[in-house]
Design a protein around this motif. Structure first.
Motif, PDB file in Angstrom:
ATOM      1  N   UNK A  54       0.821  -1.237  -0.093  1.00  0.00           N
ATOM      2  CA  UNK A  54       0.178   0.009  -0.003  1.00  0.00           C
ATOM      3  C   UNK A  54       0.943   1.244   0.075  1.00  0.00           C
ATOM      4  N   UNK A  55       0.174   2.466  -0.122  1.00  0.00           N
ATOM      5  CA  UNK A  55       1.007   3.630  -0.194  1.00  0.00           C
ATOM      6  C   UNK A  55       1.231   3.878   1.259  1.00  0.00           C
ATOM      7  N   UNK A  56       2.174   4.871   1.675  1.00  0.00           N
ATOM      8  CA  UNK A  56       2.457   4.970   3.128  1.00  0.00           C
ATOM      9  C   UNK A  56       2.454   6.545   3.073  1.00  0.00           C
ATOM     10  N   UNK A  57       1.344   6.854   3.442  1.00  0.00           N
ATOM     11  CA  UNK A  57       0.982   8.497   3.622  1.00  0.00           C
ATOM     12  C   UNK A  57       0.422   8.870   5.106  1.00  0.00           C
ATOM     13  N   UNK A  58       1.328   9.968   5.681  1.00  0.00           N
ATOM     14  CA  UNK A  58       0.927  10.556   6.764  1.00  0.00           C
ATOM     15  C   UNK A  58       1.240   9.405   8.125  1.00  0.00           C
ATOM     16  N   UNK A  59       1.996   8.579   7.926  1.00  0.00           N
ATOM     17  CA  UNK A  59       2.240   7.604   8.819  1.00  0.00           C
ATOM     18  C   UNK A  59       1.570   6.455   8.885  1.00  0.00           C
ATOM     19  N   UNK A  60       0.809   6.267   7.921  1.00  0.00           N
ATOM     20  CA  UNK A  60      -0.247   4.986   7.684  1.00  0.00           C
ATOM     21  C   UNK A  60      -0.221   4.379   6.300  1.00  0.00           C
ATOM     22  N   UNK A  61      -0.247   3.282   6.160  1.00  0.00           N
ATOM     23  CA  UNK A  61      -0.624   2.390   5.187  1.00  0.00           C
ATOM     24  C   UNK A  61      -2.018   2.675   4.591  1.00  0.00           C
ATOM     25  N   UNK A  62      -2.066   2.926   3.308  1.00  0.00           N
ATOM     26  CA  UNK A  62      -3.319   2.975   2.939  1.00  0.00           C
ATOM     27  C   UNK A  62      -3.599   2.483   1.630  1.00  0.00           C
TER      28      UNK A  62
ATOM     29  N   UNK B 155      -0.568  -0.942  -4.797  1.00  0.00           N
ATOM     30  CA  UNK B 155      -1.816  -0.014  -4.927  1.00  0.00           C
ATOM     31  C   UNK B 155      -1.133   1.293  -5.895  1.00  0.00           C
ATOM     32  N   UNK B 156      -1.887   1.558  -6.960  1.00  0.00           N
ATOM     33  CA  UNK B 156      -1.455   2.543  -7.870  1.00  0.00           C
ATOM     34  C   UNK B 156      -1.981   3.739  -7.646  1.00  0.00           C
ATOM     35  N   UNK B 157      -1.169   5.143  -7.398  1.00  0.00           N
ATOM     36  CA  UNK B 157      -1.549   6.167  -6.819  1.00  0.00           C
ATOM     37  C   UNK B 157      -1.616   7.214  -7.939  1.00  0.00           C
TER      38      UNK B 157
ATOM     39  N   UNK C 127       8.685   2.337   5.537  1.00  0.00           N
ATOM     40  CA  UNK C 127       7.805   2.910   6.188  1.00  0.00           C
ATOM     41  C   UNK C 127       7.658   2.366   7.497  1.00  0.00           C
ATOM     42  N   UNK C 128       7.572   0.971   7.613  1.00  0.00           N
ATOM     43  CA  UNK C 128       7.492   0.171   8.855  1.00  0.00           C
ATOM     44  C   UNK C 128       8.732   0.738   9.669  1.00  0.00           C
TER      45      UNK C 128
ATOM     46  N   UNK D 282       5.221   7.479   0.866  1.00  0.00           N
ATOM     47  CA  UNK D 282       5.344   6.694  -0.334  1.00  0.00           C
ATOM     48  C   UNK D 282       4.234   6.718  -1.077  1.00  0.00           C
ATOM     49  N   UNK D 283       4.323   6.972  -2.474  1.00  0.00           N
ATOM     50  CA  UNK D 283       3.048   6.710  -3.050  1.00  0.00           C
ATOM     51  C   UNK D 283       3.466   5.836  -4.484  1.00  0.00           C
ATOM     52  N   UNK D 284       2.752   4.593  -4.565  1.00  0.00           N
ATOM     53  CA  UNK D 284       3.294   3.964  -5.677  1.00  0.00           C
ATOM     54  C   UNK D 284       2.721   4.256  -7.107  1.00  0.00           C
ATOM     55  N   UNK D 285       3.137   3.918  -7.989  1.00  0.00           N
ATOM     56  CA  UNK D 285       2.480   4.246  -9.461  1.00  0.00           C
ATOM     57  C   UNK D 285       3.503   4.276 -10.360  1.00  0.00           C
ATOM     58  N   UNK D 286       3.047   4.735 -11.750  1.00  0.00           N
ATOM     59  CA  UNK D 286       4.113   4.917 -12.768  1.00  0.00           C
ATOM     60  C   UNK D 286       4.498   6.441 -13.197  1.00  0.00           C
ATOM     61  N   UNK D 287       4.972   6.524 -14.027  1.00  0.00           N
ATOM     62  CA  UNK D 287       5.412   7.918 -14.350  1.00  0.00           C
ATOM     63  C   UNK D 287       4.589   8.823 -15.065  1.00  0.00           C
ATOM     64  N   UNK D 288       4.444   8.990 -16.461  1.00  0.00           N
ATOM     65  CA  UNK D 288       3.701   9.945 -17.161  1.00  0.00           C
ATOM     66  C   UNK D 288       2.240   9.561 -16.811  1.00  0.00           C
ATOM     67  N   UNK D 289       1.388  10.578 -16.456  1.00  0.00           N
ATOM     68  CA  UNK D 289       0.001  10.559 -16.221  1.00  0.00           C
ATOM     69  C   UNK D 289      -0.322   9.727 -14.957  1.00  0.00           C
ATOM     70  N   UNK D 290       0.698   9.600 -14.079  1.00  0.00           N
ATOM     71  CA  UNK D 290       0.535   8.766 -12.929  1.00  0.00           C
ATOM     72  C   UNK D 290       1.016   9.499 -11.901  1.00  0.00           C
ATOM     73  N   UNK D 291       1.577   8.845 -10.528  1.00  0.00           N
ATOM     74  CA  UNK D 291       2.056   9.313  -9.413  1.00  0.00           C
ATOM     75  C   UNK D 291       3.123  10.215  -9.710  1.00  0.00           C
TER      76      UNK D 291
END
Ligand SMILES: NC(=O)c1ccc[n+]([C@@H]2O[C@H](COP(=O)([O-])OP(=O)(O)OC[C@H]3O[C@@H](n4cnc5c(N)ncnc54)[C@H](O)[C@@H]3O)[C@@H](O)[C@H]2O)c1
Ligand SMILES: N/C(=C/C=C/C=O)C(=O)O
Length: 486
Positions: A5-13, A36-38, A191-192, A206-215
């Protein structure tokens, strides 16, 4: 099935819209995780968390406590060493000794070295004479730049991500990391570690995803991001520079390379063979600092080619934990298609294939993996594509030379300028040649020997800026001069 998952503001989402993408093993293409794709929404949430942390507990910690916390992060990475090794092996398929000895230890080192730099860097001050004779005192304060966007490649995931996150946090910034879509696991694990150590929420995101048009693209365009540090392909750097320009954001780029290895006839022959072999084939050639052009002084040319060929034909393909395995797959089928297209181009351009040039026969499930043979070419002109373009695979072209001036001209005739490795016992020549090759990093009788206090980066199309030691502070801080009338 592992869910990352993403890791945002200290929590996995999970992804806000539930989007996920697959991570498959380079070894045999088995599905190892769903990620997770952000996109813009997750990046915006991460920026809000990072900005809040910037002015919260993280800012109130002070330098000593912040640096002590980063040492604790390094110690926790070391305590969870096996977890990080397992994550990197799963992501990349590379041999255990490469991951455990060359890459993961740098995850801890990259936090320790910059915590120590920040604690010990002197502050600049000047005393100004004034007409009234009482003078004025000037001193420079280093302030965090703010929220740093960190965009990473897949070839050494933890090493390259922490090479940016370490100094960024040491300087008091907060970060949003967009790992490569090919290698998400160790960034999530970090993140852990951050939560275990008690790093305030929002400092590391951490925000996962791709490059163009993505995170990735969303991160480079977000107005709440103060600077972008990027490691990846030169053409990607161009796209990121254009996106960052919209907000006048500073960039630090570590880009592609087409590095030359120079072997003079007086070199320690076995050491040079070992050094060039490592620099061309370690990590299946997926090292930006690696050698893809080898120039050997004519008297030892034939002997050197034969020795390097023998080393290539002795590699042991296998899984990271297979006893004796010392050679892994490329990161993906997409990258294998790219590398094999260059293997075909070399033949089309008239190369002599000294060894390799194709796909090895692999047993069982491994036959589904992204394996290619280590490959050596000779006989091509310098204008050939495989001599000029970065391939980022286990291959190199070797040609003879006769004079120092000739080999310098050959080495410099390339749009990249990242690194070089020079092999000679004549140290006057070593210093002379290292000073004449247009690169950011020159190794003599060595390769990938890294002192983290030194300036690191590329010239020409290989990068913008230098990171390492105090040089990282130039990018991760803003200097404010204070002038006090006495
Ligand atoms: N100079 C160095 O120190 C160094 C170190 C390692 C790798 N590299 C280079 O990295 C390359 C291999 O890595 P790669 O294939 O992951 O590179 P890449 O440029 O394809 O991708 C790198 C990262 O950028 C992201 N990205 C791609 N397009 C983007 C865009 N338009 N906006 C924002 N983000 C975007 C990707 O998702 C990935 O996270 C090689 O060229 C290698 O030379 C350089
Ligand atoms: N920035 C660095 C590059 C490493 C590349 C490895 O593939 C480093 O060694 O710090």
């Amino acid at each position: 099935m592992q869910q990352v998952q993403h890791f945002i503001g200290g929590s996995f989402q999970p992804a806000f819209n539930g989007a996920r993408f697959e991570k498959r093993s380079p070894l045999d293409r088995t599905l190892i995780a769903q990620i997770a794709e952000g996109g813009a929404a997750e990046i915006d949430a991460a920026v809000r968390a990072a900005r809040a942390a910037l002015h919260g507990d993280w800012a109130r910690l002070g330098t000593d406590k912040r640096c002590a916390m980063l040492h604790a992060v390094a110690d926790e990475i070391t305590r969870r060493f096996d977890d990080f090794v397992q994550a990197e092996e799963a992501d990349t398929g590379q041999p255990h000794h490469v991951i455990a000895h060359a890459f993961v230890p740098r995850g801890a080192a990259n936090f320790k070295v910059f915590a120590d730099v920040v604690k010990n860097v002197p502050a600049e001050s000047f005393q100004l004479d004034t007409p009234d004779g009482r003078g004025a005192l000037n001193y420079a304060l280093r302030k965090p730049k703010g929220v740093i966007g960190v965009i990473c490649p897949w070839n050494a995931p933890l090493l390259l991500m922490t090479w940016k996150v370490g100094p960024a946090l040491a300087c008091g910034n907060t970060v949003i990391v967009k790992p490569s879509e090919e290698t998400p696991l160790s960034a999530a694990l970090l993140g852990e570690v951050m939560n275990t150590v008690g790093v305030p929420a929002g400092v590391y995101n951490v925000v996962h995803g791709f490059g163009p048009g993505s995170a990735g693209e969303a991160l480079t365009r977000h107005e709440g991001v103060n600077a972008i540090t990027f490691t990846g392909e030169t053409r990607t750097g161009t796209a990121i520079m254009q996106a960052a320009a919209g907000g006048i954001r500073d960039v630090s780029f570590e880009l592609g390379g087409k590095n030359a290895g120079l072997v003079f006839a007086d070199a320690d022959f076995e050491a040079a063979v070992d050094g060039i072999f490592r620099s061309a084939f370690m990590n299946t050639g997926q090292v930006c600092l690696g050698t893809e052009r080898v120039y050997v002084e004519r008297p030892i040319f034939e002997r050197f080619v034969a020795a390097l060929k023998a080393r290539c034909e002795a590699v042991v393909y296998g899984r990271p934990q297979d006893p004796g395995a010392n050679y892994g797959p490329l990161i993906s089928e997409e990258h294998r298609r790219k590398v094999l297209s260059y293997y075909a181009a070399a033949v089309a351009e008239g190369a002599t294939v000294v060894t390799g040039g194709g796909v090895p026969s692999m047993p069982g499930a491994l036959a589904e993996g992204s394996w290619v043979q280590p490959t050596i070419w000779t006989g091509l002109p310098e204008s050939a594509r495989v001599v000029q373009e970065e391939i980022f695979g286990p291959c190199c072209h070797i040609r003879p030379f006769d004079t120092e001036d000739e080999v310098l001209a050959l080495a410099n005739a390339n749009r990249y300028g990242l690194a070089t490795t020079i092999w000679t016992r004549d140290l006057a020549r070593a210093h002379r040649v290292a000073g004449a090759i247009e690169v950011g990093v020159a190794w003599v009788n060595s390769w990938f020997l890294r002192d983290l206090r030194t300036p690191f980066g590329g010239s020409k199309q290989s990068g913008i800026g230098r990171e390492g030691g105090v040089h990282s502070l130039e990018f991760y801080t803003e200097l404010r001069n204070v002038c006090v009338k006495l």
